[in-house]
Design a protein around this motif. Structure first.
Motif: not given
Length: 1160
Positions: A727-735, A1042-1051
């Motif tokens: 279920t994990s995914f990254s911000l790089e996969a989104l954009l 801060v927001w990007l790393f918080a989102l990356s941690f949760e994702m």
């Protein structure tokens, strides 16, 4: 099974009317076990005696209704008149005795039920919900949701333990009869009495009547203005001393003066004050009024007073009262700005308060008035540009260009005026104020270039960089006025001379010299021909020219011929348009419909957006104006390709309003390095993450750059390995990644040419040299280190070294690139050659030796490949020569103990010299490299603890304010964290964790530190603790990082969708990040691809384009990602709005329609 009572028979009730003793005979056979007939009163009495509940004086009203004795119907009795009084007394006494008996029975039953239901009643916030009213019905649902959340969960960081559901096994009651639910309920009632996890306080009668802390009563009491609170107030002297990192001199003087007056006051004590909100409001207002009268020029007092009004507004339930408080806040700030008219913070706070009250038109008019008074303040201009850029209703590209032109011209004029006032001589170095002004001017210019790139005018953004670099770096060294410079530059721009980044570019100054030499040569050749005499070629007689000019009839005839030619040309144009219209009608395209025509096929809009995106990637270089490219073959009428070509031509009039000179070295270097970063180049760290340039870059991001993606990849790899979840995914996969090598080849060639030309303005600057070598590598189609036997930049590096053999830093940069591609032997030869030749260099070049030694040692330690001892010996050998100061010789064997002792003493002496320079505030790359070399030497020879001690002593030399603005100290702290992480097994994870938290307080916008925070915290602490840290920094020092790393941690952890959505919403609710394109694009992609919620992604998309109307990439996301959600009519409307906002659209929808018809 036949003996079991049927459903029609009477069932035992939850609230029996008949006493239990009368119901025992009806107990089914399967309940005849002795455990069911045990007398439970003993257990209930034991529990009741343990908690000792107070018996109620009167039964509660609900029990009067539940338990009602069966009374016989009244019978008519004969009564005599003589015994009427005695009968009344007997009836009264009988009623009293019956009432006492009933009360006694009720008290016993209530005690029994209280023992079994106490935890159930008080353990749930939904105590008024009754899932079952009688035994005949079952609950409609198995659970209930609390629609009003408990804010105390945030305060205490956890749920109240009695709110958590407790379960009991249902296996013993697997029978399908209707009695199962009733028996389960009765078991829960009696079983919870012996549950030791219950809340003892819940049995308190007072607490039951008052309710728990979440109740409406206490919530209302908490917000009541007359509620008395106990507050612990520390003495002001103690608070000031503890808050800072050092003791101010004023506090020392005050304490010394107070020692003689009162010796008992030397030890401050806490003061306990009991006051209500109204009391606090009065005394706080009194204190602020007194402080503002005594210190009217202290902006911190005024800002604290204004911030206190926000607290007051939060306590006001009525909207009118909040508006009155806002008016009071505005009046306070207006008074503050009247007394401090030049204070930026007060002006920005006042304008932010105006934004909460005024409309957009009134707000912008106020901004304009303030900017007229402070035209040279780049911080105010930057905030103003951000405000008007985010106004959807007023946004147009042409209007934004005017505002950027006003900003650049105003700040440039302020720089020139300040330079004339301060620098009287011709070669006077600019002072700090001029440097800061010019750095701010460069930041605003970069913001304008990003704006032009994001609205689709990539050619203009590239031309702006070319023009400004030529104008500020390669200006002719002539004493000319600004107007004369503009005239000369216009001549250069309109000529055929190559500009920055183009093949054969020489720079404006060199081109002007060449042009002057060519003119002088032509003049000499003409004079030589005139002196030689002879035939000079054909020429018209002067008399004929005069006759032709004085003949009016001939002029009239020529005019008639010209008019006829124009009419023929117009007729040809009309005929050509008619032919085009006929052709389009034949293809089924109605041109008469015009802009109102709708394309009903969504696939057409998808291919249009893909073509538009492809052209944006390809068409970024401005086209040079040439007559043969503009004119068409038919009488000079331009065709469609010529029109597109002409739109990509950037004239001098398009760039002249944005040109400005730069006098400081720092500003010119910042321009070049930000130009390299803008076009995707790579350099070593040259700027602090606390600088304004870094924050502006983060706020204007449309996609994630490679430097941030590397840290996010590292975080995702660490979390996904330990998580082991799909279920994990990254911000790089989104954009998606922006590292398109094939599309960047031409761009990297352009960047390589530009940086090589800039080396003439910054000779021997290793940052620019590194950018040129990396651009040369990226210009290769497949720069894979594992597949390249020869480093792609080797030829360019050798060419540069031949031109300047004393550039030892270029040798170091080139050797590091060789080591990056795995050519370690070649890299060693280059390093050895450079270090061996240091002694013969001038003194100013020998100061760069520490950088070279440090790079060499890092390369050796990174190249262990399983043989750690050899790499460590080589690194110790290299560092020992730097410490001892002996002439370098290549590695042959392990260094001796004597060499190591001399090196250690030498490092200590050099560090003392560095300390003296750092105390004065002189921190450079060479001194930082020396400290890192000393720490690395101690780590290799004496252990990691001494290496950490060297770095700690170095950090202690610098004041906190200088730490946060020095990129050298930030680099050293990252080096410090890497050393700690290498030895976390020997030290402890707690040491790493504490160091990271201290570092983030100094550098709260560093992606490296947040990456370390997640990596260390993942092994050291819990996920909730990491979430608390992120939430804390999101509130105190928020940034896109801060927001990007918080989102990356949760994702990466596969976190809750509610948590991820909450992070997105909190980030975008902030006024500063409401216009962050990268956050909006991540949010849209998350809802569409991960949460699979198209309706939510549609709503977010419309919110995004309203907040960021300038981002063409964001608009195209609607066509490419939301085509399944948006209709063809909506996509057509989106394109019309894009045209109305003046975004650059390169593709016409009719081109796609024609392609469809040709394919068919």
């Amino acid at each position: 099974m036949e003996d079991r009572p049927t459903e029609e028979e009477a069932k035992p009730s939850l609230f029996p009317v008949v006493p239990v003793s009368q119901q025992i005979s009806n107990v089914p056979q399967w309940l005849s076990n002795t455990s069911f007939t045990t007398e439970l009163s003993v257990i209930n009495d034991a529990v009741a005696s343990h908690f000792k509940p107070e018996p109620p004086l009167s039964p509660p009203p609900e029990e009067k209704e539940d338990v009602r004795p069966q009374l016989k119907p009244y019978e008519l009795l004969e009564s005599s008149s003589g015994s009427e009084g005695s009968d009344n007394r007997d009836r009264t006494s009988k009623k009293r005795r019956d009432k006492e008996k009933r009360n006694k029975r009720r008290r016993e039953r209530s005690a029994d039920r209280r023992g079994g239901r106490s935890f159930a009643d008080y353990g749930s916030r939904k105590s008024n919900v009754r899932a079952w009213a009688d035994s005949e019905t079952k609950p409609s649902k198995d659970y209930y949701l609390d629609s009003r959340g408990d804010r105390d969960n945030l305060a205490f960081g956890c749920l109240y333990r009695m709110d958590i559901a407790r379960y009991k096994p249902y296996a013993a009651l697997a029978d399908s009869s209707g009695e199962n639910f009733q028996v389960l309920y009765q078991r829960n009632q009696t079983g919870s009495t012996l549950d030791r996890d219950g809340d003892d306080d819940a049995l308190d009668g007072k607490l039951k009547s008052g309710g728990r802390y979440w109740s409406a009563k206490y919530m209302a009491l908490e917000r009541h203005k007359n509620l008395k609170r106990l507050r612990l107030l520390a003495p002001r002297d103690l608070a000031d001393t503890v808050a800072g990192d050092f003791i101010p001199l004023t506090d020392i003087q005050t304490s010394n003066e107070g020692e003689g007056a009162a010796a008992d006051e030397s030890t401050p004590t806490l003061v306990v004050v009991e006051e209500s909100w109204e009391d606090e409001l009065l005394h706080k207002t009194r204190e602020f009024n007194k402080s503002t009268r005594e210190h009217p020029h202290d902006e911190k007092v005024w800002l604290a007073f204004a911030e206190f009004q926000d607290r007051v507004a939060d306590m006001q339930p009525q909207k009118g009262a909040r508006l009155q408080t806002l008016e009071k806040k505005i009046s306070i700030l207006e008074k503050a700005t009247e007394l401090n008219p030049d204070n930026e913070e007060l002006l920005l706070c006042l304008l932010k308060a105006y934004k909460s009250r005024d409309s957009s038109d009134v707000l912008i008019s106020r901004w304009e008035k303030i900017l007229i008074q402070h035209s040279g303040n780049y911080n105010l201009w930057r905030e103003f540009l951000r405000v008007i850029q985010g106004e959807f209703s007023r946004f147009k590209v042409s209007d934004m260009r005017k505002m950027y032109a006003h900003a650049i011209q105003a700040i440039s004029a302020a720089c020139r005026m300040h330079y004339r006032q301060v620098c009287q001589g011709e070669k006077c170095p600019p002072d700090t104020a001029i440097v800061q002004l010019e750095l701010g001017l460069v930041d605003i210019f970069l913001s304008f270039c990003r704006f032009e790139w994001q609205v689709g005018y990539q050619e203009l953004a590239t031309a702006l960089f070319q023009a400004e670099i030529e104008f500020s770096l390669f200006c002719p060294s002539l004493l000319l006025t600004e107007q004369s410079k503009q005239i000369l530059f216009e001549h250069f721009w309109n000529s055929d001379g190559a500009r920055v980044g183009e093949e054969g570019a020489l720079g404006w100054c060199t081109w002007l010299e060449k042009e002057e030499e060519n003119k002088q040569r032509v003049i000499r050749e003409e004079l030589a021909h005139d002196n030689e005499g002879g035939w000079t070629g054909w020429s018209e007689p002067l008399s004929k020219n005069k006759e032709s000019s004085t003949n009016p009839e001939a002029d009239a005839e020529s005019n008639v011929v010209l008019e006829e030619f124009q009419e023929e040309t117009e007729n040809e144009d009309i005929k050509q348009e008619e032919d085009t219209e006929a052709l389009l009608k034949m293809l089924g395209i109605d041109v008469d419909v015009g802009a109102s025509g709708e394309v009903k096929d969504i696939s057409t809009w998808i291919r249009w957006s893909e073509e538009e995106k492809s052209r944006d990637c390809d068409q970024w270089m401005p086209v040079r104006a040439k007559s043969e490219a503009v004119a068409s073959n038919n009488g000079g009428t331009p065709d469609r390709e010529a029109d597109e070509h002409l739109s990509r031509v950037i004239l001098y009039e398009d760039v002249n309003e944005y040109l400005f000179p730069l006098s400081s070295f720092e500003a010119r270097l910042s321009l070049v390095l930000q130009f390299v970063d803008f076009f995707g180049g790579k350099t070593s760290q040259w700027i602090s993450t606390n600088s304004s340039a870094w924050s502006e870059k983060l706020l204007s991001l449309e996609a994630l750059p490679e430097s941030i993606l590397q840290t996010l990849r590292r975080v995702h790899d660490v979390l996904s390995k330990t998580q082991g979840s799909s279920t994990s995914f990254s911000l790089e996969a989104l954009l998606g990644t922006t590292n398109d090598i094939h599309g960047k080849a031409d761009l990297m060639k352009f960047l390589r040419n530009a940086t090589l030309l800039c080396l003439s303005a910054f000779p021997r600057n290793y940052l620019v040299e590194e950018a040129a070598l990396v651009a040369e590598e990226l210009s290769v189609v497949n720069p894979n280190p594992s597949r390249c036997s020869v480093t792609p930049c080797r030829a360019l590096a050798k060419y540069l070294l031949k031109s300047d053999r004393q550039d030892i830093l270029l040798c170091g940069v080139y050797a590091r690139r060789e080591a990056f591609y795995g050519n370690i032997d070649h890299a060693r030869r280059v390093f050895d050659m450079a270090l061996s030749s240091i002694e013969g260099l001038p003194l100013e070049l020998r100061s760069n030796a520490s950088l070279l030694y440090f790079w060499y040692a890092e390369v050796e330690l990174a190249n262990d490949h399983g043989n750690r001892s050899e790499s460590s010996f080589r690194a110790m050998h290299i560092l020992s020569f730097l410490g001892s100061g002996v002439t370098y010789s290549p590695f042959k064997c392990q260094p001796s103990n004597l060499q190591l002792l001399r090196a250690r003493q030498g490092f200590k002496e050099r560090i003392r010299t560095v300390q003296m320079a750092w105390v004065r505030g002189v921190i450079d790359d060479q001194s930082a490299a020396l400290i890192c070399c000393a720490a690395l030497f101690e780590e290799l020879t004496s252990g990691w603890a001494l290496g950490i001690e060297v770095l700690d002593q170095a950090f202690a030399m610098v004041l906190p304010e200088r730490k946060s603005h020095s990129h050298q100290l930030e680099f050293m702290f990252n080096f410090y964290m890497k050393m700690l992480w290498r030895h976390h097994d020997q030290s402890s994870l707690s040491k790493c964790w504490e160091s990271i938290l201290q570092g983030i307080q100094i550098f709260p916008f560093s992606p490296e530190l947040f990456s370390d925070l997640i990596e260390v915290g993942h092994f050291y602490t819990t996920s909730n603790k990491l979430r608390w840290v992120f939430d804390d920094y999101c509130q105190k020092k928020p940034s896109v990082i801060v927001w990007l790393f918080a989102l990356s941690f949760e994702m990466s952890k596969g976190g809750s969708q509610h948590r991820i959505r909450g992070l997105f919403e909190r980030a975008l609710a902030n006024d500063r990040f409401h216009n962050s394109v990268v956050l909006w694009r991540c949010y849209i992609a998350y809802e569409m691809n991960i949460a699979c919620n198209p309706s939510a992604s549609r709503r977010i998309f419309f919110r995004a384009i309203h907040a960021c109307p300038w981002s063409k990439k964001l608009w195209l996301d609607g066509f490419l990602k939301l085509n399944s959600t948006l209709s063809a009519k909506e996509l057509s409307d989106l394109q019309e709005v894009m045209r109305d906002k003046e975004l650059n659209l390169r593709t016409d929808i009719y081109e796609i329609l024609l392609q469809d018809e040709l394919v068919q």
